[in-house]
Design a protein around this motif. Structure first.
Motif, short mmCIF file in Angstrom:
data_model
loop_
_atom_site.label_atom_id
_atom_site.label_comp_id
_atom_site.label_asym_id
_atom_site.label_seq_id
_atom_site.Cartn_x
_atom_site.Cartn_y
_atom_site.Cartn_z
N PHE A 157 -1.05 11.01 13.93
CA PHE A 157 -0.20 10.69 12.78
C PHE A 157 -0.05 11.94 11.93
CE2 PHE A 157 -1.09 6.36 13.94
CZ PHE A 157 0.09 5.69 13.61
N PHE A 158 1.19 12.21 11.49
CA PHE A 158 1.48 13.44 10.73
C PHE A 158 2.51 13.12 9.66
CE2 PHE A 158 3.38 17.56 9.84
CZ PHE A 158 2.27 18.40 9.81
N LYS A 159 2.24 13.61 8.44
CA LYS A 159 3.17 13.41 7.33
C LYS A 159 4.20 14.52 7.35
CE LYS A 159 3.28 12.53 2.34
NZ LYS A 159 2.49 12.47 1.10
N ARG B 72 0.86 -1.18 0.00
CA ARG B 72 0.00 0.00 0.00
C ARG B 72 0.90 1.23 0.00
NH1 ARG B 72 -4.70 0.16 4.29
NH2 ARG B 72 -5.83 -0.80 2.56
N SER B 73 0.53 2.26 -0.76
CA SER B 73 1.35 3.46 -0.85
C SER B 73 1.20 4.31 0.40
CB SER B 73 0.98 4.27 -2.09
OG SER B 73 -0.32 4.80 -1.94
N LEU B 74 2.12 5.27 0.56
CA LEU B 74 2.06 6.16 1.72
C LEU B 74 0.80 7.03 1.67
CD1 LEU B 74 3.78 6.90 4.22
CD2 LEU B 74 4.71 8.80 2.90
N ALA B 75 0.39 7.46 0.47
CA ALA B 75 -0.82 8.27 0.33
C ALA B 75 -2.05 7.50 0.80
CB ALA B 75 -0.98 8.70 -1.12
N GLU B 76 -2.10 6.19 0.50
CA GLU B 76 -3.22 5.37 0.95
C GLU B 76 -3.25 5.26 2.47
OE1 GLU B 76 -4.11 2.21 -2.58
OE2 GLU B 76 -2.16 2.02 -1.60
N PHE B 77 -2.04 5.06 3.07
CA PHE B 77 -1.98 5.01 4.53
C PHE B 77 -2.42 6.35 5.14
CE2 PHE B 77 0.76 1.16 4.50
CZ PHE B 77 0.08 0.46 5.49
N GLU B 78 -2.08 7.43 4.48
CA GLU B 78 -2.47 8.75 4.98
C GLU B 78 -3.98 8.89 5.04
OE1 GLU B 78 -1.17 13.43 4.18
OE2 GLU B 78 -0.75 11.87 2.69
N GLN B 79 -4.69 8.32 4.06
CA GLN B 79 -6.15 8.36 4.06
C GLN B 79 -6.72 7.46 5.15
OE1 GLN B 79 -7.42 7.33 0.11
NE2 GLN B 79 -6.64 9.22 -0.82
#
Length: 553
Positions: free
Chosen positions: A502-504, A487-494
């Motif tokens: 959690f903060f990018k 899973r991509s980082l963008a998907e985990f962010e969602q």
């Protein structure tokens, strides 16, 4: 009257000359090999005491013409003497090469215009007795051979291709067979190493049994071709007394039985067949024991047991495949090719078919390499099926777990709402209970993390940071373990949008703010995490990060 007698004598002498000419091998082209079997005449010495001189003085009428192109003398305890008349019409010296490398005793008496000698060789004789130091027995016949006598004695069946030729085709033949046997042995060795590695990795007993079966199949080939004698014990011919060969073939059969029972799960599916195979194993051990103590017919009985067992594998694989056991397809193909080749070899031993074509001459090599390759596919296919079943079971279990989790969250929210809507103002104790309920709900709430094989659920608070890795990510946990997720980082962010902690901080990093131990100022700054790692903060997100952490100056 006298004229009639003279005519009769002339016809009789002419017929003798014609018969003699028909049995004389005329070698005319130095680039070819001639099969000697159809020119042979043989005599059975039931006493095994006659010398080569006595045999050479026997009249031709005591010798029987060979009916076969490839000599097939069956199972006999007697010593068999073969006789040839030769005429070499080339300028090259000629040789006879015996293509059966596991004959116990081979005695050769060569009568030639330029050389006459007697040689004792065979696998129970010193390796140094051979004219060439190779696995095949080769006899030097000289430039002008007249008669060749070869005696054979073996506790196994005597199927013996013998060819005549000059040095060039002999070397070409030996080289070709060495390359073929080396290729087959190499393939089987690689398959055995791969299977053993899979056993060490997965601890699946099927791979161990398959490894042992491939090893003993390869040893059987090396025994048949004489390589064990050539490479391992040249100075110990007693190691070729037939016991080692019988034990190797026995273990090949036993490991095939154990592998099939385990691979096809016969103890659970067909317990009676599994018990029958146990009985077959005991029978095979008894037959080999009888052969070792000298029972002559035991070799033939063992071949029959092997043939029936392998045919049962074929039938069982067909039944299971038709019942929907998908892994049986490669099992069926592997054993099918192997059994066909073994069947052809056994039929040659019983003199039903000839030994002079490629599918019987290289039968064991063809069958062994095809079986090893296809059974490897069968084992791997079985593992894939098991993984698929496990994955489906995991998905169902995760679905039920998620449903239970949602139900607990709903109950928790209802309880929280009821407590919050109390008529009087909530006391400090009640406020603490509400806070604990919220924290516990957040703590046990799990997020899905898909991997290459399944989907795993972990509490969000167990995650220290998530690091981008192309279209994949590496999830780092509080116990310093890590997991590659598909899973991509963008998907985990969602997925983690509802989790405030959690903060990018960077295009390649999503961190859990709870596990930051230190912030080092800089252009963007650097975070020290509880797992000992350092994570850079991008300059563009620095203001938001400082505001989130309450570090604004």
């Amino acid at each position: 009257m006298k004229n009639r007698i003279r005519l009769f004598l002339l016809v009789w002498l002419s017929s003798l000359t014609l018969v003699q000419a028909q049995h004389t091998i005329r070698y005319q082209r130095a680039s070819e090999l001639i099969e000697m079997g159809s020119y042979a005449r043989y005599f059975e010495d039931t006493t095994s005491l006659l010398s080569h001189i006595q045999i050479s003085k026997l009249p031709d009428r005591l010798f029987t013409n060979s009916p076969d192109k490839v000599l097939n003398l069956g199972f006999t305890p007697s010593r068999i003497w073969l006789k040839w008349d030769l005429s070499n019409q080339t300028n090259e010296p000629v040789y006879a090469i015996l293509e059966a490398q596991d004959v116990d005793f081979v005695d050769a008496y060569v009568v030639s215009e330029d050389t006459t000698y007697f040689l004792e060789t065979g696998v129970l004789r010193p390796f140094t007795n051979r004219f060439f130091g190779i696995n095949s027995i080769t006899l030097y016949l000289g430039r002008h051979p007249k008669h060749v006598y070869i005696s054979l004695k073996d506790m196994n069946g005597l199927v013996l291709p013998i060819k005549l030729g000059s040095i060039q085709p002999i070397v070409q033949k030996v080289y070709r067979e060495t390359m073929i046997n080396s290729f087959v042995s190499g393939v089987m060795a690689l398959i055995a190493l791969f299977s053993f590695f899979m056993y060490v990795s997965l601890r699946d007993r099927t791979f161990l049994l398959y490894t042992l079966h491939v090893v003993f199949s390869c040893l059987t080939l090396l025994t048949f071709e004489g390589y064990l004698f050539d490479l391992l014990w040249q100075d110990m011919p007693y190691m070729n007394n037939g016991i080692n060969s019988s034990l190797i073939r026995l273990f090949t059969l036993l490991t095939s039985l154990a592998f099939s029972v385990n691979f096809l799960n016969l103890r659970a599916v067909y317990p009676r067949i599994a018990q029958a195979y146990q009985g077959t194993a005991v029978l095979a051990i008894g037959v080999v024991a009888a052969k070792i103590v000298g029972v002559q017919q035991a070799e033939m009985v063992f071949n029959v047991v092997v043939l029936i067992t392998f045919l049962s594998f074929l039938g069982l694989g067909l039944v299971l495949y038709r019942q929907g056991f998908r892994a049986a397809r490669f099992y069926l193909l592997g054993w099918g090719i192997y059994i066909v080749e073994i069947l052809l070899l056994v039929l040659t031993l019983f003199n039903v078919i000839s030994f002079d074509h490629v599918f019987t001459y290289y039968g064991y090599q063809i069958g062994a390499v095809c079986q090893a390759t296809l059974l490897t596919f069968a084992v791997m296919d079985r593992i894939n099926l098991l993984r698929h079943d496990i994955s489906q079971a995991q998905e169902l279990a995760l679905k039920r777990l998620e449903e239970n989790q949602n139900l607990i969250e709903q109950h928790s929210e209802v309880l929280e709402n009821q407590l919050s809507q109390a008529p009087s103002a909530p006391s400090d104790e009640l406020q603490q209970v509400l806070r604990m309920i919220r924290e516990e709900r957040e703590r046990v709430k799990k997020i899905p993390i898909p991997t290459m094989e399944s989907v795993l659920l972990f509490p969000a608070d167990d995650i220290v940071r998530i690091e981008a890795m192309g279209s994949y990510t590496t999830v780092h946990f509080t116990n310093r373990k890590e997991l590659v997720a598909s899973r991509s980082l963008a998907e985990f962010e969602q997925v983690l949008a509802d989790h405030d902690h959690f903060f990018k901080v960077h295009k390649s990093h999503l961190v859990n703010l709870k596990y930051i131990t230190k912030y080092r100022r800089g252009d963007g700054g650097t975070l020290m995490m509880s797992d000992g790692s350092e994570v850079d903060v991008a300059r563009r997100v620095k203001p938001d990060f400082l505001r989130k952490m309450g570090l604004e100056s």
